[in-house]
Design an enzyme around this catalytic site. Structure first.
Site, mmCIF file in Angstrom:
data_model
loop_
_atom_site.group_PDB
_atom_site.id
_atom_site.type_symbol
_atom_site.label_atom_id
_atom_site.label_comp_id
_atom_site.label_asym_id
_atom_site.label_seq_id
_atom_site.Cartn_x
_atom_site.Cartn_y
_atom_site.Cartn_z
ATOM 1 N N GLY A 72 14.077 -74.705 11.634
ATOM 2 C CA GLY A 72 14.844 -74.769 12.877
ATOM 3 C C GLY A 72 16.067 -75.660 12.700
ATOM 4 O O GLY A 72 17.159 -75.356 13.186
ATOM 5 N N ASN A 152 12.654 -80.338 23.820
ATOM 6 C CA ASN A 152 11.412 -80.582 23.092
ATOM 7 C C ASN A 152 10.630 -81.783 23.622
ATOM 8 O O ASN A 152 9.427 -81.860 23.453
ATOM 9 C CB ASN A 152 11.693 -80.762 21.600
ATOM 10 N N GLN A 180 12.015 -74.665 20.624
ATOM 11 C CA GLN A 180 10.883 -75.075 21.462
ATOM 12 C C GLN A 180 10.553 -74.008 22.520
ATOM 13 O O GLN A 180 9.414 -73.858 22.928
ATOM 14 C CB GLN A 180 11.210 -76.414 22.136
ATOM 15 N N HIS A 202 7.026 -72.975 12.651
ATOM 16 C CA HIS A 202 5.822 -73.818 12.710
ATOM 17 C C HIS A 202 5.449 -74.282 14.118
ATOM 18 O O HIS A 202 4.370 -74.822 14.328
ATOM 19 C CB HIS A 202 5.929 -75.004 11.741
ATOM 20 N N THR A 238 16.639 -67.339 -3.328
ATOM 21 C CA THR A 238 15.509 -66.414 -3.366
ATOM 22 C C THR A 238 14.698 -66.581 -2.103
ATOM 23 O O THR A 238 14.363 -67.706 -1.724
ATOM 24 C CB THR A 238 14.641 -66.704 -4.603
ATOM 25 N N CYS A 326 10.258 -86.820 16.220
ATOM 26 C CA CYS A 326 11.279 -87.135 15.227
ATOM 27 C C CYS A 326 11.720 -88.588 15.316
ATOM 28 O O CYS A 326 12.188 -89.157 14.356
ATOM 29 C CB CYS A 326 12.487 -86.227 15.407
#
Ligand SMILES: *Cc1c(COP(=O)(O)O)cnc(C)c1O
Length: 386
Positions: A72, A152, A180, A202, A238, A326
């Site tokens: 994100g 969030n 979120q 996630h 990749t 965070c």
């Protein structure tokens, strides 16, 4: 003692279906999706299937509008920095809000170092951005507006469609951080009216380290990295086949279940809030009373620091958050609550409880019982001290 996880705003367990979908791509089908041979094509097809799943989950016109990125955070950086650099010949002004996730705010700081000017809009006491404020901030140099879909920390849902209508006839790009918001409520990029939209895996039951940027057809941005030309040159490297496959599966399920799940979570949330108010008391709800994510309760308990409550709950194997995940390492009051005009003491008292797919009513009952005990202890401690 069983673990009770109430920190879905920070991350979520990988869903069984997503895990099962991913597993073959680690050891059996490990080809590089860029390889021309059949073995590579197996990976390529799995990735294109996931791209369709993600596109459908957000109601995009075409899978080509989905660019897979590493998170994100990366989607936000690519959207803001990629759009700003690409369109700097048209102007150097960007509008965002003061309650964005650090991955938007810090990308804006980087753009300021590059000579862009950024307006950080205030919010009201519920954490809402007013669309009139966006309108007032527009100048003939404005090239980009970025306002998060849902916050969030406090869960406030922003009037994204209203803001997009305001920008409709201009060439100003509109980005929203929906990391979120996505997967909690049914959503459609067409209804939101955005040009760019960030989502992550996630927080919706997919694996960590994968996300996507929706780029509406015709919108042009610059890449941040340079390399082999994957993802239409916008995100070379990749591709992470297992993570993309898991993300696709989780996005598909989240979209299928969004309506029923948001109703279920809203019921759980409201019942939980009611009981906390009645049985514990001396508590305020941070954020908007109704325009909020169905899985979010952000509460400030008078006289006790959120961090202290968090640690006591953690000793009982109940996991919640104080401030945002965070900024948990730093002992600073939440920038979101401060922007909402919350006083510093109340900001330090905040506790974020976020529910998800595996949250049950029984877990919430045990959580409330434990919270009540913890709160009684912490508050009586204070009285004895004074
Ligand atoms: C979690 C989150 C992000 C960052 O996503 P990562 O995949 O963890 O980098 C960005 N914005 C919001 C609103 C978030 O909740």
């Amino acid at each position: 003692m069983k673990t009770i996880y109430l920190d879905y705003g920070a991350t979520s367990p990988v869903r069984e279906e997503a895990l099962q979908a991913m597993l073959p791509y680690f050891r059996e089908k490990y080809g590089n999706s860029g390889s021309i041979h059949d073995f590579g094509q197996v990976s390529r097809e799995a990735i294109e299937h996931a791209r369709r799943q993600v596109a459908e989950a957000i109601d995009a016109d075409s899978p080509r509008e989905i660019i897979f990125v590493g998170s994100g955070t990366e989607a936000n950086n690519l959207a803001l920095i990629g759009a700003a650099r690409k369109h700097r010949n048209k102007g150097n002004h960007i509008i965002t809000s003061s309650i964005e996730h650090p991955s938007v705010l810090e990308a804006c700081r980087q753009l300021e170092r590059e000579g862009f000017e950024v307006t950080y809009l205030p919010v009201d006491r519920f954490g809402l951005v007013r669309s009139e404020d966006v309108k007032k901030a527009l100048t003939d140099k404005t090239i980009l507006v970025s306002i998060m879909a849902a916050n969030n920390e406090v869960g406030t849902i922003q009037p994204i469609a209203e803001i997009s209508r305001l920008l409709k006839r201009s060439s100003i790009l509109f980005h929203t951080d929906a990391v979120q918001y996505f997967g909690k409520v049914p959503m459609s990029v067409a209804d939101l009216g955005v040009d760019l939209l960030s989502i992550g895996s996630h927080k919706i039951g997919g694996p960590k380290g994968i996300g996507a940027l929706y780029i509406r057809k015709g919108v042009r941005i610059e890449p941040l990295f340079h390399g082999g030309g994957q993802e239409r040159g916008l995100r070379p490297s990749t591709l992470n086949t297992p993570a993309i496959v898991g993300f696709g599966a989780a996005a598909y399920l989240a979209a299928q279940e969004a309506e029923a799940e948001s109703a279920r979570l809203t019921r759980l949330r409201d019942a939980c809030w009611q009981r906390i108010r009645d049985e514990i008391g001396e508590v305020v709800l941070n954020g908007h009373p109704t325009r909020r994510l169905p899985n979010n309760l952000n509460l400030s308990f008078h006289r006790v620091e959120g961090q202290a409550v968090l640690l006591e709950l953690s000793r009982n194997k109940i996991y919640v958050s104080s401030g945002s995940a965070c900024s948990a390492g730093k002992h600073a009051a939440s920038h979101v609550l401060m922007a909402m005009g919350t006083d510093e003491e109340t900001a330090f008292q905040s506790l974020r409880i976020t529910f998800g797919k595996e949250t049950t009513e029984a877990e919430l009952q045990r959580f409330i019982t434990c919270l009540k005990k913890v709160m009684d202890e912490l508050r009586s401690l204070l009285i004895n001290e004074s």
